[in-house]
Write an enzyme that holds these catalytic residues in place. Structure first.
Site, PDB file in Angstrom:
ATOM      1  N   GLU A 115      42.106  45.884  40.627  1.00 13.06           N
ATOM      2  CA  GLU A 115      41.599  46.908  41.542  1.00 13.06           C
ATOM      3  C   GLU A 115      41.693  48.326  40.971  1.00 13.06           C
ATOM      4  O   GLU A 115      42.372  49.198  41.539  1.00 13.06           O
ATOM      5  CB  GLU A 115      42.328  46.828  42.882  1.00 13.06           C
ATOM      6  CG  GLU A 115      42.117  45.511  43.591  1.00 13.06           C
ATOM      7  CD  GLU A 115      42.700  45.468  44.997  1.00 13.06           C
ATOM      8  OE1 GLU A 115      42.308  44.574  45.773  1.00 13.06           O
ATOM      9  OE2 GLU A 115      43.532  46.341  45.336  1.00 13.06           O
ATOM     10  N   GLU A 136      41.639  37.676  45.375  1.00 14.98           N
ATOM     11  CA  GLU A 136      42.507  38.026  46.508  1.00 14.98           C
ATOM     12  C   GLU A 136      41.718  37.908  47.796  1.00 14.98           C
ATOM     13  O   GLU A 136      40.589  38.408  47.889  1.00 14.98           O
ATOM     14  CB  GLU A 136      43.057  39.458  46.408  1.00 14.98           C
ATOM     15  CG  GLU A 136      44.125  39.667  45.371  1.00 14.98           C
ATOM     16  CD  GLU A 136      44.700  41.078  45.400  1.00 14.98           C
ATOM     17  OE1 GLU A 136      44.684  41.712  46.488  1.00 14.98           O
ATOM     18  OE2 GLU A 136      45.159  41.546  44.350  1.00 14.98           O
TER      19      GLU A 136
END
Length: 448
Positions: free
Chosen positions: A175, A358
């Site tokens: 991320e 995720e």
């Protein structure tokens, strides 16, 4: 252990043979042992110990004590039947000062973890950077400093030299958009800088580090290489040209800034973009071919035009009509299906296979009088998102895996111990692990 009766659904659809089912964690959130075996300080060690930074005043010093309890946690994964475990390597364990030779004691821990996973029939999926930059590198400028990209490639080389024969999938960065935005843009995450759009060098240097690390990993390992990006489909709130322009600006910043250049398209027209940071040849390095695109998804984002005088070219607004998690995030499985379709439509043949690296939710789970932890809301969340992935596959999107965030309740960054994402409940004072009913649900899904 049973989950029956907590959720009534039609049977889940079948997934393709070889589909990868997994769980994810990150080093600073679960390992603890921050002073063990020569580990150096990270930006999160520094940040968490500054008063007022963490909601409950806690730190990750002990977290879930996974460093000492990894065998117990591996047994929990074996009980689930997952085919893969996505963990992160703590850069400060490998290079306590952020440069120089590897600390063998730090790598010994990951040796033990990887071998234990393989013995349990679980593929090790290693993320190299999940936000725990060695503090000495931050002192030298952090990701604002171009040299950090080179240091990251050096760290990747050292790690792959030790583990490259056994790790099955490498993920370079986790991320980078979130790390840039919360860590350097608005300062709610480590290292706590507040640069707004002046944080663009952080974006480019992370991506440059990714490209350099891809080359280092290819030289040491035959395993696949990926990056894990956070994505959020934009939901337009309003119907004016200004609202649509705001939505385009946000989409470019959140969803395209860290994907277009990876797939050879260069940088989009995004807020804060500073071409002067990009040197000749950089974009070729960034666009080094990858084998998998990791997709982290939690919720869509409502966007409309900003009020006059706003420093941002968009305004983020709550989305009505959705159930909410304990993080107050909307539960929108259709957003995952939408997002996967958008990536497929936007990038076409340039898009590598996707794995959802995720997907999860925080709820206020607690043991009942019998010591059991029932979490029907999490079961419903996962049921909806798994179905969304199946719908995307049916529409032709090449999705080959799904990882639940997270195996364990953990130390949730600036929220400390106040948010629980795990399939397994952790009583932090005693470190007792208790599988929740969602654990049994996911186990039964995998067994199918």
């Amino acid at each position: 252990m049973s989950w029956e009766g907590e959720l009534t659904t039609v049977p889940l659809p079948d997934f393709p043979a070889g589909f990868r089912w997994g769980v994810s964690t990150s080093a600073y959130q679960i390992e603890g042992a921050t002073g063990a075996d020569g580990r150096g300080p990270s930006i999160w060690d520094t940040f968490a110990h500054e008063p007022g930074r963490i909601v409950d005043g806690s730190t990750g010093d002990e977290a879930c004590d996974h460093y000492h309890r990894y065998a117990e946690d591996t047994a929990l994964m074996a009980g689930l039947g997952v085919s893969a475990y996505r963990f992160s390597v703590a850069w400060p364990r490998v290079q306590p000062g952020g440069a120089g030779p590897a600390d063998p004691d730090g790598l010994d821990f990951y040796d033990r973890l990887v071998d234990g996973l393989l013995d349990a029939g679980i593929d090790p999926v290693a993320t190299l950077y999940h936000w725990d930059l060695p503090q000495p590198l931050e002192d030298a400028g952090g990701w604002l400093n171009r040299d950090t990209a080179a240091r990251f490639a050096e760290y990747a080389d050292l790690t792959a030299a030790r583990l490259g024969d056994r790790v099955k999938l490498w993920i370079t960065l986790n991320e980078p958009f979130i790390h840039m935005t919360l860590g350097y843009g608005i300062g709610t995450h480590a290292p706590g800088r507040m640069l707004l759009f002046d944080s663009f060098p952080v974006a480019h240097h992370q991506l440059l580090g990714h490209g350099l690390a891809v080359a280092a990993l290819r030289a040491r390992s035959i395993s696949e290489v990926a990056i894990a990006n956070n994505y959020s489909p934009v939901r337009l709130v309003g119907d004016t040209d200004a609202d649509r322009a705001a939505a385009r600006a946000y989409d470019a910043l959140h969803n395209r800034l860290f994907t277009d250049p990876l797939l050879g398209r260069g940088y989009p027209d995004a807020p804060g973009l500073d071409p002067a940071v990009v040197r000749d040849g950089d974009l070729d390095v960034v666009a080094a071919p990858i084998d998998v695109l990791g997709v982290n998804y939690y919720n869509p984002t409502g966007i409309r035009a900003p009020e006059e005088g706003s420093p941002l070219p968009f305004e983020m607004v709550p989305l009505d009509g959705y159930p909410r998690t304990a993080f107050d995030w909307p539960v929108a499985p259709d957003g995952l299906r939408e997002l996967l379709g958008q990536l497929h439509d936007r990038y076409g043949d340039a898009l590598p296979p996707i794995q959802v690296t995720e997907s999860g939710c925080a709820y206020d789970d607690a043991p009942d009088a019998d010591g059991r932890v029932h979490d029907p809301e999490r079961i419903a969340y996962l049921d909806g998102h798994v179905r969304a992935v199946h719908e995307a596959i049916g529409a032709g999107v090449p999705v080959t895996g799904y990882f639940v965030w997270s195996l364990l309740d953990n130390w949730e960054w600036a929220e400390g111990f106040t948010k629980r994402f795990g399939l397994v409940h952790v009583d932090y004072p005693t470190q007792r692990r208790t599988p929740k009913s969602s654990y049994a649900w996911f186990r039964d899904l995998i067994r199918r």
